[in-house]
Design a protein around this motif. Structure first.
Motif, PDB file in Angstrom:
ATOM      1  N   ALA A  69       2.397   9.039 -15.781  1.00  0.00           N
ATOM      2  CA  ALA A  69       2.872   7.689 -16.124  1.00  0.00           C
ATOM      3  C   ALA A  69       3.229   6.903 -14.864  1.00  0.00           C
ATOM      4  CB  ALA A  69       4.078   7.783 -17.062  1.00  0.00           C
ATOM      5  N   LEU A  70       3.888   7.555 -13.915  1.00  0.00           N
ATOM      6  CA  LEU A  70       4.246   6.894 -12.654  1.00  0.00           C
ATOM      7  C   LEU A  70       2.993   6.477 -11.895  1.00  0.00           C
ATOM      8  CD1 LEU A  70       6.306   6.010 -10.504  1.00  0.00           C
ATOM      9  CD2 LEU A  70       6.302   8.380  -9.666  1.00  0.00           C
ATOM     10  N   LEU A  71       2.020   7.380 -11.812  1.00  0.00           N
ATOM     11  CA  LEU A  71       0.762   7.078 -11.129  1.00  0.00           C
ATOM     12  C   LEU A  71       0.077   5.877 -11.776  1.00  0.00           C
ATOM     13  CD1 LEU A  71      -1.348   7.961  -8.986  1.00  0.00           C
ATOM     14  CD2 LEU A  71      -2.358   9.372 -10.765  1.00  0.00           C
ATOM     15  N   LEU A  72      -0.036   5.866 -13.092  1.00  0.00           N
ATOM     16  CA  LEU A  72      -0.673   4.751 -13.796  1.00  0.00           C
ATOM     17  C   LEU A  72       0.112   3.451 -13.627  1.00  0.00           C
ATOM     18  CD1 LEU A  72      -1.796   6.541 -17.085  1.00  0.00           C
ATOM     19  CD2 LEU A  72      -3.261   5.742 -15.198  1.00  0.00           C
ATOM     20  N   ALA A  73       1.426   3.544 -13.697  1.00  0.00           N
ATOM     21  CA  ALA A  73       2.256   2.347 -13.530  1.00  0.00           C
ATOM     22  C   ALA A  73       2.079   1.740 -12.142  1.00  0.00           C
ATOM     23  CB  ALA A  73       3.726   2.681 -13.782  1.00  0.00           C
ATOM     24  N   MET A  74       2.041   2.590 -11.120  1.00  0.00           N
ATOM     25  CA  MET A  74       1.846   2.084  -9.751  1.00  0.00           C
ATOM     26  C   MET A  74       0.456   1.473  -9.597  1.00  0.00           C
ATOM     27  SD  MET A  74       3.797   4.769  -7.192  1.00  0.00           S
ATOM     28  CE  MET A  74       2.716   6.119  -7.576  1.00  0.00           C
ATOM     29  N   GLU A  75      -0.572   2.153 -10.085  1.00  0.00           N
ATOM     30  CA  GLU A  75      -1.938   1.655  -9.945  1.00  0.00           C
ATOM     31  C   GLU A  75      -2.123   0.328 -10.672  1.00  0.00           C
ATOM     32  OE1 GLU A  75      -5.137   3.385  -8.290  1.00  0.00           O
ATOM     33  OE2 GLU A  75      -3.226   3.213  -7.260  1.00  0.00           O
TER      34      GLU A  75
ATOM     35  N   LEU B  68      -2.291  -5.601 -10.526  1.00  0.00           N
ATOM     36  CA  LEU B  68      -1.939  -6.895 -11.112  1.00  0.00           C
ATOM     37  C   LEU B  68      -1.332  -7.844 -10.080  1.00  0.00           C
ATOM     38  CD1 LEU B  68      -0.458  -5.745 -14.541  1.00  0.00           C
ATOM     39  CD2 LEU B  68      -2.645  -6.918 -14.145  1.00  0.00           C
ATOM     40  N   VAL B  69      -0.563  -7.297  -9.149  1.00  0.00           N
ATOM     41  CA  VAL B  69       0.118  -8.137  -8.164  1.00  0.00           C
ATOM     42  C   VAL B  69      -0.804  -8.525  -7.002  1.00  0.00           C
ATOM     43  CG1 VAL B  69       2.028  -8.263  -6.507  1.00  0.00           C
ATOM     44  CG2 VAL B  69       2.399  -7.232  -8.753  1.00  0.00           C
ATOM     45  N   ILE B  70      -1.540  -7.559  -6.430  1.00  0.00           N
ATOM     46  CA  ILE B  70      -2.322  -7.870  -5.221  1.00  0.00           C
ATOM     47  C   ILE B  70      -3.834  -7.668  -5.386  1.00  0.00           C
ATOM     48  CG2 ILE B  70      -0.370  -7.343  -3.699  1.00  0.00           C
ATOM     49  CD1 ILE B  70      -1.999  -4.789  -2.845  1.00  0.00           C
ATOM     50  N   ARG B  71      -4.268  -7.315  -6.607  1.00  0.00           N
ATOM     51  CA  ARG B  71      -5.693  -7.087  -6.874  1.00  0.00           C
ATOM     52  C   ARG B  71      -6.283  -5.978  -6.005  1.00  0.00           C
ATOM     53  NH1 ARG B  71      -8.544 -12.071  -9.320  1.00  0.00           N
ATOM     54  NH2 ARG B  71      -6.782 -13.264 -10.075  1.00  0.00           N
ATOM     55  N   ASP B  72      -5.475  -4.979  -5.743  1.00  0.00           N
ATOM     56  CA  ASP B  72      -5.915  -3.820  -4.984  1.00  0.00           C
ATOM     57  C   ASP B  72      -5.005  -2.664  -5.356  1.00  0.00           C
ATOM     58  OD1 ASP B  72      -7.548  -2.426  -3.256  1.00  0.00           O
ATOM     59  OD2 ASP B  72      -6.767  -3.313  -1.420  1.00  0.00           O
ATOM     60  N   ASN B  73      -5.465  -1.452  -5.128  1.00  0.00           N
ATOM     61  CA  ASN B  73      -4.681  -0.242  -5.348  1.00  0.00           C
ATOM     62  C   ASN B  73      -5.480   0.927  -4.788  1.00  0.00           C
ATOM     63  OD1 ASN B  73      -6.637   0.376  -7.296  1.00  0.00           O
ATOM     64  ND2 ASN B  73      -5.333  -0.183  -9.010  1.00  0.00           N
ATOM     65  N   LEU B  74      -4.998   2.139  -4.990  1.00  0.00           N
ATOM     66  CA  LEU B  74      -5.682   3.316  -4.454  1.00  0.00           C
ATOM     67  C   LEU B  74      -7.095   3.449  -5.022  1.00  0.00           C
ATOM     68  CD1 LEU B  74      -5.741   5.930  -2.807  1.00  0.00           C
ATOM     69  CD2 LEU B  74      -4.592   7.068  -4.727  1.00  0.00           C
ATOM     70  N   THR B  75      -7.228   3.299  -6.329  1.00  0.00           N
ATOM     71  CA  THR B  75      -8.535   3.433  -6.975  1.00  0.00           C
ATOM     72  C   THR B  75      -9.528   2.421  -6.432  1.00  0.00           C
ATOM     73  OG1 THR B  75      -7.427   4.218  -8.978  1.00  0.00           O
ATOM     74  CG2 THR B  75      -9.716   3.478  -9.211  1.00  0.00           C
ATOM     75  N   LEU B  76      -9.123   1.152  -6.366  1.00  0.00           N
ATOM     76  CA  LEU B  76     -10.022   0.101  -5.875  1.00  0.00           C
ATOM     77  C   LEU B  76     -10.326   0.281  -4.388  1.00  0.00           C
ATOM     78  CD1 LEU B  76      -8.534  -2.941  -7.783  1.00  0.00           C
ATOM     79  CD2 LEU B  76     -10.747  -1.830  -8.193  1.00  0.00           C
ATOM     80  N   ASN B  77      -9.338   0.734  -3.645  1.00  0.00           N
ATOM     81  CA  ASN B  77      -9.525   0.964  -2.215  1.00  0.00           C
ATOM     82  C   ASN B  77     -10.601   2.018  -1.974  1.00  0.00           C
ATOM     83  OD1 ASN B  77      -8.791   1.798   0.618  1.00  0.00           O
ATOM     84  ND2 ASN B  77      -7.182   0.283   0.241  1.00  0.00           N
ATOM     85  N   VAL B  78     -10.521   3.127  -2.703  1.00  0.00           N
ATOM     86  CA  VAL B  78     -11.515   4.197  -2.562  1.00  0.00           C
ATOM     87  C   VAL B  78     -12.885   3.698  -3.019  1.00  0.00           C
ATOM     88  CG1 VAL B  78     -12.204   6.482  -3.392  1.00  0.00           C
ATOM     89  CG2 VAL B  78      -9.820   6.060  -2.730  1.00  0.00           C
ATOM     90  N   LEU B  79     -12.921   3.037  -4.165  1.00  0.00           N
ATOM     91  CA  LEU B  79     -14.183   2.493  -4.682  1.00  0.00           C
ATOM     92  C   LEU B  79     -14.850   1.577  -3.661  1.00  0.00           C
ATOM     93  CD1 LEU B  79     -16.204   1.931  -7.050  1.00  0.00           C
ATOM     94  CD2 LEU B  79     -14.714   0.001  -7.617  1.00  0.00           C
TER      95      LEU B  79
ATOM     96  N   TYR C 135       0.816  -1.218   0.000  1.00  0.00           N
ATOM     97  CA  TYR C 135       0.000   0.000   0.000  1.00  0.00           C
ATOM     98  C   TYR C 135       0.849   1.268   0.000  1.00  0.00           C
ATOM     99  CZ  TYR C 135      -3.792  -3.182   0.379  1.00  0.00           C
ATOM    100  OH  TYR C 135      -4.673  -4.207   0.093  1.00  0.00           O
ATOM    101  N   THR C 136       2.155   1.134   0.110  1.00  0.00           N
ATOM    102  CA  THR C 136       3.048   2.292   0.040  1.00  0.00           C
ATOM    103  C   THR C 136       2.897   3.043  -1.282  1.00  0.00           C
ATOM    104  OG1 THR C 136       4.585   1.254   1.596  1.00  0.00           O
ATOM    105  CG2 THR C 136       5.460   3.044   0.229  1.00  0.00           C
ATOM    106  N   PRO C 137       2.797   2.351  -2.434  1.00  0.00           N
ATOM    107  CA  PRO C 137       2.577   3.101  -3.680  1.00  0.00           C
ATOM    108  C   PRO C 137       1.311   3.965  -3.659  1.00  0.00           C
ATOM    109  CG  PRO C 137       3.284   0.880  -4.190  1.00  0.00           C
ATOM    110  CD  PRO C 137       3.028   0.921  -2.702  1.00  0.00           C
ATOM    111  N   SER C 138       0.283   3.549  -2.927  1.00  0.00           N
ATOM    112  CA  SER C 138      -0.925   4.376  -2.815  1.00  0.00           C
ATOM    113  C   SER C 138      -0.607   5.704  -2.140  1.00  0.00           C
ATOM    114  CB  SER C 138      -2.007   3.659  -2.004  1.00  0.00           C
ATOM    115  OG  SER C 138      -2.504   2.554  -2.703  1.00  0.00           O
ATOM    116  N   HIS C 139       0.281   5.686  -1.171  1.00  0.00           N
ATOM    117  CA  HIS C 139       0.638   6.913  -0.469  1.00  0.00           C
ATOM    118  C   HIS C 139       1.567   7.787  -1.312  1.00  0.00           C
ATOM    119  CE1 HIS C 139      -1.567   5.835   3.100  1.00  0.00           C
ATOM    120  NE2 HIS C 139      -1.153   4.597   2.871  1.00  0.00           N
ATOM    121  N   ILE C 140       2.410   7.152  -2.122  1.00  0.00           N
ATOM    122  CA  ILE C 140       3.189   7.923  -3.101  1.00  0.00           C
ATOM    123  C   ILE C 140       2.229   8.588  -4.085  1.00  0.00           C
ATOM    124  CG2 ILE C 140       4.868   7.762  -4.984  1.00  0.00           C
ATOM    125  CD1 ILE C 140       6.188   5.434  -3.360  1.00  0.00           C
TER     126      ILE C 140
END
Length: 188
Positions: free
Chosen positions: A150-156, A161-172, A58-63
């Motif tokens: 590009a960095l934001l999209l790459a992280m999301e 793909l790796v954990i089936r979660d990210n900032l967008t899915l978390n908020v949703l 979840y560190t990339p979400s905070h970045i």
């Protein structure tokens, strides 16, 4: 206030970090992982140690928060200068860390997402999350807009793909949980 020396801005940021840690401790949050160790990285999402160490998936979400806060504050308050905007971003991030670790939000995570064993962040993890936001903010201040996007999209995409979660899915899933997303996140 905009004309404070650089050291004063850093002192304000450190005071905000310390105040956040103090509030979280007063709320009863664990200072570090109950396991008794401090890890630089903990990569197992479905684990009692998730959100307990310095960094995790979840560190990339905070970045990403830092990238987004920089963009929003550049548009809304660009006249303030970089350091005042970083202080505002830190206040917002710190407020989220406090709210995220309330029983109501922890319970919401358990009900609406696949985080059934989520018990909140350790204080160490919350402080590290704020530092990760600072990294994102600093990157956005230095990178061209296309590189930040590009960095934001790459992280999301990468984290999804790796954990089936990210900032967008978390908020949703916190605001408008969808059973289809929950099933996908559970691997179904």
């Amino acid at each position: 206030m905009r004309h404070l020396p650089r050291w004063a801005w850093f002192a304000i940021l450190l005071l905000l970090l310390a105040a956040t840690a103090g509030i979280l401790l007063a709320m009863g949050r664990e200072p570090i992982c109950k396991c008794g160790s401090i890890k630089l990285w903990h990569g197992e999402v479905v684990s009692s140690e998730n959100s307990q160490h310095l960094t995790d998936w979840y560190t990339p979400s905070h970045i990403a928060h830092g990238l987004i806060f920089y963009a929003a504050l550049h548009l809304l308050a660009g006249r303030l200068g970089l350091m005042p905007r970083l202080v505002i971003a830190t206040v917002v991030e710190a407020a989220w860390e406090i709210v995220e670790n309330t029983e109501a939000v922890i319970q919401r995570y358990r009900e609406a997402t696949i985080a059934l064993d989520y018990f909140g962040d350790s204080v160490l993890n919350s402080v590290s999350d704020i530092a990760a936001m600072w990294v994102g903010f600093a990157l956005a201040a230095r990178l061209p807009v296309w590189a930040s996007v590009a960095l934001l999209l790459a992280m999301e995409i990468g984290v999804a793909l790796v954990i089936r979660d990210n900032l967008t899915l978390n908020v949703l899933m916190l605001l408008w949980p969808l059973e289809s997303v929950k099933a996908w996140q559970a691997g179904g």
